[in-house]
Design an enzyme around this catalytic site. Sequence first.
Site, PDB file in Angstrom:
ATOM      1  N   ASN A   1       0.872  -1.174   0.000  1.00 19.09           N
ATOM      2  CA  ASN A   1       0.000   0.000   0.000  1.00 19.09           C
ATOM      3  C   ASN A   1       0.909   1.224   0.000  1.00 19.09           C
ATOM      4  OD1 ASN A   1      -1.817   2.019   0.442  1.00 19.09           O
ATOM      5  ND2 ASN A   1      -2.801   1.061   2.218  1.00 19.09           N
TER       6      ASN A   1
ATOM      7  N   LEU B   1     -14.223   5.199  10.071  1.00 13.41           N
ATOM      8  CA  LEU B   1     -13.836   6.463  10.703  1.00 13.41           C
ATOM      9  C   LEU B   1     -12.362   6.387  11.088  1.00 13.41           C
ATOM     10  CD1 LEU B   1     -16.938   6.910  13.084  1.00 13.41           C
ATOM     11  CD2 LEU B   1     -16.709   7.579  10.677  1.00 13.41           C
ATOM     12  N   GLY B   2     -11.517   6.891  10.192  1.00 12.62           N
ATOM     13  CA  GLY B   2     -10.082   6.937  10.467  1.00 12.62           C
ATOM     14  C   GLY B   2      -9.625   8.364  10.255  1.00 12.62           C
TER      15      GLY B   2
ATOM     16  N   HIS C   1     -12.393   3.920  -0.074  1.00 13.12           N
ATOM     17  CA  HIS C   1     -12.341   2.988   1.064  1.00 13.12           C
ATOM     18  C   HIS C   1     -13.124   1.710   0.756  1.00 13.12           C
ATOM     19  CE1 HIS C   1     -11.829   6.569   4.078  1.00 13.12           C
ATOM     20  NE2 HIS C   1     -10.655   6.070   3.772  1.00 13.12           N
TER      21      HIS C   1
ATOM     22  N   ARG D   1      -2.837  -1.801  -3.423  1.00 16.50           N
ATOM     23  CA  ARG D   1      -4.028  -0.979  -3.223  1.00 16.50           C
ATOM     24  C   ARG D   1      -3.923   0.213  -4.170  1.00 16.50           C
ATOM     25  NH1 ARG D   1      -5.177   3.509   1.045  1.00 16.50           N
ATOM     26  NH2 ARG D   1      -7.362   3.919   0.569  1.00 16.50           N
TER      27      ARG D   1
ATOM     28  N   GLY E   1      -9.071   9.434   7.215  1.00 15.28           N
ATOM     29  CA  GLY E   1     -10.106   9.640   6.201  1.00 15.28           C
ATOM     30  C   GLY E   1     -11.371   8.942   6.689  1.00 15.28           C
TER      31      GLY E   1
ATOM     32  N   LYS F   1       3.273   0.611   3.114  1.00 13.49           N
ATOM     33  CA  LYS F   1       2.973  -0.451   4.081  1.00 13.49           C
ATOM     34  C   LYS F   1       3.039  -1.778   3.326  1.00 13.49           C
ATOM     35  CE  LYS F   1      -0.187   2.293   6.811  1.00 13.49           C
ATOM     36  NZ  LYS F   1      -1.535   2.787   6.683  1.00 13.49           N
TER      37      LYS F   1
ATOM     38  N   ARG G   1      -9.712  16.973   6.181  1.00 13.34           N
ATOM     39  CA  ARG G   1     -10.596  17.298   5.049  1.00 13.34           C
ATOM     40  C   ARG G   1     -11.953  17.777   5.560  1.00 13.34           C
ATOM     41  NH1 ARG G   1      -9.779  11.677   2.039  1.00 13.34           N
ATOM     42  NH2 ARG G   1      -8.092  11.336   3.496  1.00 13.34           N
TER      43      ARG G   1
ATOM     44  N   GLY H   1     -13.274   4.572  14.671  1.00 16.73           N
ATOM     45  CA  GLY H   1     -14.422   3.672  14.803  1.00 16.73           C
ATOM     46  C   GLY H   1     -14.132   2.439  15.638  1.00 16.73           C
TER      47      GLY H   1
ATOM     48  N   GLU I   1      -7.666  -4.193   5.315  1.00 15.95           N
ATOM     49  CA  GLU I   1      -7.648  -3.963   3.865  1.00 15.95           C
ATOM     50  C   GLU I   1      -6.636  -4.883   3.177  1.00 15.95           C
ATOM     51  OE1 GLU I   1      -7.220   0.226   4.895  1.00 15.95           O
ATOM     52  OE2 GLU I   1      -8.501   0.691   3.191  1.00 15.95           O
TER      53      GLU I   1
HETATM   54  P1  AMP Z   1      -6.624   5.351  10.700  1.00 16.67           P
HETATM   55  O1  AMP Z   1      -6.586   6.344   9.562  1.00 16.67           O
HETATM   56  O2  AMP Z   1      -7.612   4.262  10.496  1.00 16.67           O
HETATM   57  O3  AMP Z   1      -5.248   4.841  11.073  1.00 16.67           O
HETATM   58  O4  AMP Z   1      -7.147   6.161  11.988  1.00 16.67           O
HETATM   59  C1  AMP Z   1      -6.458   7.250  12.515  1.00 16.67           C
HETATM   60  C2  AMP Z   1      -7.340   7.955  13.513  1.00 16.67           C
HETATM   61  O5  AMP Z   1      -7.722   7.033  14.554  1.00 16.67           O
HETATM   62  C3  AMP Z   1      -6.660   9.126  14.228  1.00 16.67           C
HETATM   63  O6  AMP Z   1      -7.548  10.228  14.279  1.00 16.67           O
HETATM   64  C4  AMP Z   1      -6.442   8.591  15.623  1.00 16.67           C
HETATM   65  O7  AMP Z   1      -6.458   9.601  16.583  1.00 16.67           O
HETATM   66  C5  AMP Z   1      -7.667   7.708  15.782  1.00 16.67           C
HETATM   67  N1  AMP Z   1      -7.535   6.813  16.935  1.00 16.67           N
HETATM   68  C6  AMP Z   1      -6.706   5.772  17.107  1.00 16.67           C
HETATM   69  N2  AMP Z   1      -6.857   5.248  18.355  1.00 16.67           N
HETATM   70  C7  AMP Z   1      -7.814   5.986  18.967  1.00 16.67           C
HETATM   71  C8  AMP Z   1      -8.439   5.958  20.268  1.00 16.67           C
HETATM   72  N3  AMP Z   1      -8.094   5.063  21.181  1.00 16.67           N
HETATM   73  N4  AMP Z   1      -9.392   6.889  20.541  1.00 16.67           N
HETATM   74  C9  AMP Z   1      -9.752   7.795  19.618  1.00 16.67           C
HETATM   75  N5  AMP Z   1      -9.211   7.870  18.396  1.00 16.67           N
HETATM   76  C10 AMP Z   1      -8.250   6.988  18.070  1.00 16.67           C
END
Ligand code: AMP
Length: 392
Positions: free
Chosen positions: A14, A206-207, A177, A88, A209, A21, A238, A330, A380
């Site tokens: 990725n 919810l990441g 996604h 990806r 992105g 990654k 964003r 999420g 993924e």
């Molecule tokens: P990702 O893009 O899926 O790696 O997600 C990144 C997002 O997940 C960032 O905003 C992080 O702050 C959030 N995140 C990871 N662990 C936690 C947690 N324990 N509580 C709240 N947000 C988290």
Amino acid sequence: MTGNKKDKKILVLNCGSSSVKYVLFDNTLNRITKGNVERIGSPDAFIVSDTKEVCSVPDHKTAVEIILEKLFKNAIKDKDDIKAIGHRVVHGGEKMTQPSIVDDEVKSEIKKCFPLAPLHNPHHLAGILAIEQLLPGVPNVAVFDTAYYKTIPAHAYLYALPYYLYKKHSIRKYGFHGISHQFVAEKTAELMQKPLDKLKVITCHLGNGCSITATKHGTPVDTSMGFTPLEGLMMGTRCGDIDPSIVTFLATSESMSMNDVNKLMQSQSGLLGVSGVSNDMRAIIEESGKNNERASIAIEMFCYRVKKYIGSYNAVLEGADAIVFTAGIGENSSIVREKCVKGLSRIGIEIDTSLNEETKEGIISKKSSPIKILVVPTNEELMIAKQVQILV
Ligand code: AMP
């Protein structure tokens, strides 16, 4: 030495803007090893595998070289040990609607989508070109984030712009996604012990992105991201949905170029722009705990928007069976999950507070809740490996 066909491995790459990654799977799709190269192009680039090592990584080709060096030392005998490499690819446009073995046409399609995904597609192609040189003869498979959405109907993917613009420039909703939403929808069916083609599922990725997808009986019918990954939910940096007139207003009143307005919406908005703290939800939750008002409003906005989409996709699906949370926020933030579904008991969505606190994977709604709520960690890379396995 030629690898036994049965034992051959699948490598998934990725390639992001400044990171690569990788995950190596065995023939039965068990993970053998994984790692990532970060901060490509900067003096403090490093690779994380079993350990973290600082190294010189001027470009993606070097990143791929370093990864292969690591793998050849520990996990792979020679190139014949690799069955295929799965990549990806964020944007496949209207043409790339299936995982595809990379050839000149596929590379040309990925290139055509550079303007639509400038932060992603050029790096994906760089990774593909690098590995083609380094491992000649090993098949590469492109798995497109947009491909999952090929079934979305025209009334959902068209914008209310003059129709000729769709015909001329393919301006339409593509959705992103998709690899994650597909994995999570399939896993949800498994966890609910029901066939996916009997379920109506709203998956909330919810990441950093963020996107939400409505999948009806295994077929996606709508999703929150659009022509580009800028539309939809509020994200790390964003802005998501805004009144489009704000673009022209900003250009005039702030004397900004279109490029600058785009940068503002892509990288200075969202959680970061509103909170003024960070794009990282953990830091924002912490600041909110210290009575930082902007941090608190950023969290409220974020969850409010997820809730609005859940309501609208419940209508689109004419009654969902499950709402599923995945990705960094999420999967990990019970606070966010609770806020996103707060007050929805009248429409059959009721979270169980203690299950919400404790569960890493599974159902977190009350037994009496007609619509189930779940947490499902996304994967993924495994989804990509599955697609490669089917194709090669
Ligand atoms: P990702 O893009 O899926 O790696 O997600 C990144 C997002 O997940 C960032 O905003 C992080 O702050 C959030 N995140 C990871 N662990 C936690 C947690 N324990 N509580 C709240 N947000 C988290």
